[in-house]
Write an enzyme that holds these catalytic residues in place. Sequence first.
Site, short mmCIF file in Angstrom:
data_model
loop_
_atom_site.label_atom_id
_atom_site.label_comp_id
_atom_site.label_asym_id
_atom_site.label_seq_id
_atom_site.Cartn_x
_atom_site.Cartn_y
_atom_site.Cartn_z
N GLY A 231 0.94 -1.18 0.01
CA GLY A 231 -0.12 -0.07 0.07
C GLY A 231 0.92 1.03 -0.08
N SER A 232 0.14 2.28 0.74
CA SER A 232 0.98 3.33 0.42
C SER A 232 1.97 3.73 1.80
CB SER A 232 0.01 4.78 0.96
OG SER A 232 -0.73 4.32 1.94
N GLU A 253 5.64 -3.54 1.19
CA GLU A 253 5.77 -3.12 -0.12
C GLU A 253 5.03 -1.79 -0.29
OE1 GLU A 253 7.63 -4.69 -2.15
OE2 GLU A 253 8.01 -6.75 -1.19
N CYS A 287 2.63 0.08 -8.74
CA CYS A 287 3.81 0.49 -8.02
C CYS A 287 4.95 0.50 -8.87
CB CYS A 287 3.86 -0.34 -6.81
SG CYS A 287 4.12 -2.20 -7.34
P1 NAD Z 1 -3.30 2.41 1.56
O1 NAD Z 1 -2.24 2.67 2.31
O2 NAD Z 1 -4.42 3.46 1.66
O3 NAD Z 1 -4.25 1.21 1.73
C1 NAD Z 1 -3.71 -0.03 1.71
C2 NAD Z 1 -4.31 -1.23 2.52
O4 NAD Z 1 -3.92 -0.96 4.08
C3 NAD Z 1 -5.85 -1.06 2.57
O5 NAD Z 1 -6.23 -2.65 2.55
C4 NAD Z 1 -6.20 -0.31 3.63
O6 NAD Z 1 -7.52 -0.65 4.27
C5 NAD Z 1 -5.10 -0.66 4.55
N1 NAD Z 1 -5.20 0.42 5.87
C6 NAD Z 1 -5.27 1.67 5.97
N2 NAD Z 1 -4.79 2.22 6.98
C7 NAD Z 1 -4.29 1.09 7.72
C8 NAD Z 1 -3.87 1.15 8.99
N3 NAD Z 1 -3.52 2.36 9.85
N4 NAD Z 1 -3.13 -0.20 9.44
C9 NAD Z 1 -3.35 -1.09 8.47
N5 NAD Z 1 -3.85 -1.13 7.54
C10 NAD Z 1 -4.34 -0.04 7.02
O7 NAD Z 1 -2.81 2.43 0.09
P2 NAD Z 1 -3.70 2.11 -1.40
O8 NAD Z 1 -4.18 3.84 -1.87
O9 NAD Z 1 -4.73 1.15 -1.25
O10 NAD Z 1 -2.60 1.59 -2.27
C11 NAD Z 1 -1.78 2.39 -3.03
C12 NAD Z 1 -0.45 2.13 -3.18
O11 NAD Z 1 0.20 0.90 -3.12
C13 NAD Z 1 0.55 2.97 -4.05
O12 NAD Z 1 1.42 4.05 -3.39
C14 NAD Z 1 1.34 1.97 -4.64
O13 NAD Z 1 2.54 2.40 -5.14
C15 NAD Z 1 1.54 0.78 -3.64
N6 NAD Z 1 1.69 -0.41 -4.16
C16 NAD Z 1 2.86 -0.89 -3.80
C17 NAD Z 1 3.32 -2.17 -4.33
C18 NAD Z 1 4.70 -3.01 -4.29
O14 NAD Z 1 4.62 -4.03 -4.40
N7 NAD Z 1 5.63 -2.34 -3.73
C19 NAD Z 1 2.41 -2.91 -5.26
C20 NAD Z 1 1.22 -2.39 -5.53
C21 NAD Z 1 0.75 -1.15 -4.74
#
Ligand code: NAD
Length: 502
Positions: A231-232, A253, A287
Site C-alpha cells: 500500500g502507501s 511493499e 507501483c
Molecule cells: P493504503 O495505504 O491507503 O491502503 C492499503 C491497505 O492498508 C488497505 O487495505 C487499507 O484498508 C489498509 N490500511 C489503511 N490504513 C491502515 C492502518 N492504519 N493499519 C493497517 N492497515 C491499514 O494504500 P492504497 O491507496 O490502497 O495503495 C496504493 C499504494 O500501493 C501506491 O502507493 C502503490 O505504489 C502501492 N503499491 C505497492 C506495491 C509494491 O509491491 N511495492 C504494489 C502495489 C501497490
Amino acid sequence: MTILEEINRLDSNILLGGQARKSKATEVLDVIDPATEQKLGEIAETTTDEIDEAVEIAHAAQKKWWALSGLERSEIMHDVANRIHAMRPRLAEAMTREMGKPYKEAADEVDWCVSSIRYSAEVGRSDTGRVMGNAIEGHLNYTLKEPLGVVVSIQTFNYPLTLLSWQSGGALAAGNAVIAKPSEHTTFTTLIFAEAFEPLPAGLFQVISGAGPAGKYLVEHPDTNAIAFTGSVPTGQAIGATCGHMMKRALIEVSGNDPFIIMPSADLDITARAATFAAFMNCGQICVSAERFYVHEDIHDEFIAKMTENAKAIRIGNGLEKVDMGPMVSQKERTRYEGVLENALKQGANVVTGGGRPAEFNQGWFVEPTILSECNQSMDMFNNESFGPVAPICRISSFEEGIELANDSKYGLGANIYTRDLKEAVRATEQLQAGMVWVNAPLLDNDAGPFGGSKMSGSGRQLGPEGVEAFQETKFVMIDPDCTDTQDFWWFPYKDDESFKG
Ligand code: NAD
C-alpha cells in the site's frame, strides 16, 4: 449465478473458519463500480470480536497445517492453484467490475496467481533448513525453518489477487495460517477468490473486510505473528513502527516513482510501445509504473512523436468492453491524481497529448493517457509517486546523466532502460538503485525471482525463495548424539593454568 448476483450474495460477508457469513458490524462501506458509478454492494467494517475469533481459529488451523507432511501441503496448494485457474472468468469479471481494469488485464492477473502459488508450493518443500560444518567433532549442527504462526496480508486495490497470492502463497508454503485484509475496493473479488482455498484446513485462510481500523487492529493484535503489507508509504510506516515496537515480522511493499531511460541505440518503434505500456497499463495505477522518462537528446523529439502516436491509439472505456484502459479506481483517487497533473502544469510541463478527461463519458472515473514534455527533476512529479496515467519526459544529454537523475529519488522500487549498447546495459544494472532493473523488458515479473523495493519503497521481498523465507523463523540446532563427552575445553571447573597470569 451472475457475478452481480454473487456479489449481492456476499454483501457484508467475511470468511471465518472456512465459512462465509454476514459480519455483525454496524458500520459498512459502499463498493462502487468505477466505470458506471453504480453501487455494487456493501462491505462490513469487521468487529474486533470477529477479528479476535479469526485469530484464534487461525492458530488452531495452523497447527493442523504444520502437522501435515511437506508433500501433502504442497499437493493441497497445487489443488488451490487448479481451482483458481478454473475460476478465471468469474474472478476476472469481478475484479473488472470492482476496480475497473480491462478484463484482459484481470484475467492475466488470475494466471499470475496460479503460477506463483504453484512455485511457492514447490519452494516450501524443497529446503527446510541447512546442515553446516560442525563446531565440535561428532556433533550435528543444522537449522530448521519453521512457520511464524499467523500471517496477516493487508492489500491494496491495484493487483488485489496477484499480490495476495504472492504473500499468502509464501506464507502458506512456509507453514503459516493467513488472514487476508483486502482493500475496501476489492473485497468482493477477494471473497470469491477465497473459495479456491477450500482444500486447506478450515480457517487456515480467512478474509476480514474493512478499511484502516480492521487493518490496524490486526497489526496491533498481540496474537498475530507477522504482517505482509502492500500500500502507501504513510500506512507502511505506521505498520512498520507498530511491528518494530512489538518485534513482529513485517514485509512492507509501498510506493515507487520508477525511472525509464531511453538511449539512442534503442529501437524507437519498440521502445515507444514499451514506454506507452509501462506508463499507462492499469491506468498508471502500478507501483512499478514508469513515472519518470529520461530521453537522450539525439532521439528525444522522434521518441515523443512515436509515443504520442501509441498513446492516442489507446481505447478507453468500461473494462468489460474491448478497451485498453479502464477508469481510475475511485473518485477520490481521480481527484488526487488530477491535482498532481495540475501541479506539474503549473511547474512548467507542456501537454503533448491528453491532460484531461475523455469527453465521451458522462459517468465513470476516466482520465486520458497523458504525455508531458519540458519536464525537469525539480518538479514534484519527479520526486513523488503520480499513480495515474501520466508520462513526464525529461531530456538528457548522456548515459551518466540518465543514471544520476534516475537515482536522485527517495524511492527505489523498479528501474528501466532501453538500449542496445551492451556496456550501457551492464553498467545500468550495476548502477541503478532499485530492487528490480529491467533492460528492454519493462515491468516483467518472474515467480522464481524476488520482487521488492529499496530506499523508501519498502523492505523485504516477495516471490523467489526469499518470498517463502520472509515467513519462516530460523531455529539453530546443536546436538551431541553420543552425550558421553564432557566439554572440558569450556565447562567448570576452569583450569588454573588458564587464569590471569598477573
Ligand atoms: P493504503 O495505504 O491507503 O491502503 C492499503 C491497505 O492498508 C488497505 O487495505 C487499507 O484498508 C489498509 N490500511 C489503511 N490504513 C491502515 C492502518 N492504519 N493499519 C493497517 N492497515 C491499514 O494504500 P492504497 O491507496 O490502497 O495503495 C496504493 C499504494 O500501493 C501506491 O502507493 C502503490 O505504489 C502501492 N503499491 C505497492 C506495491 C509494491 O509491491 N511495492 C504494489 C502495489 C501497490
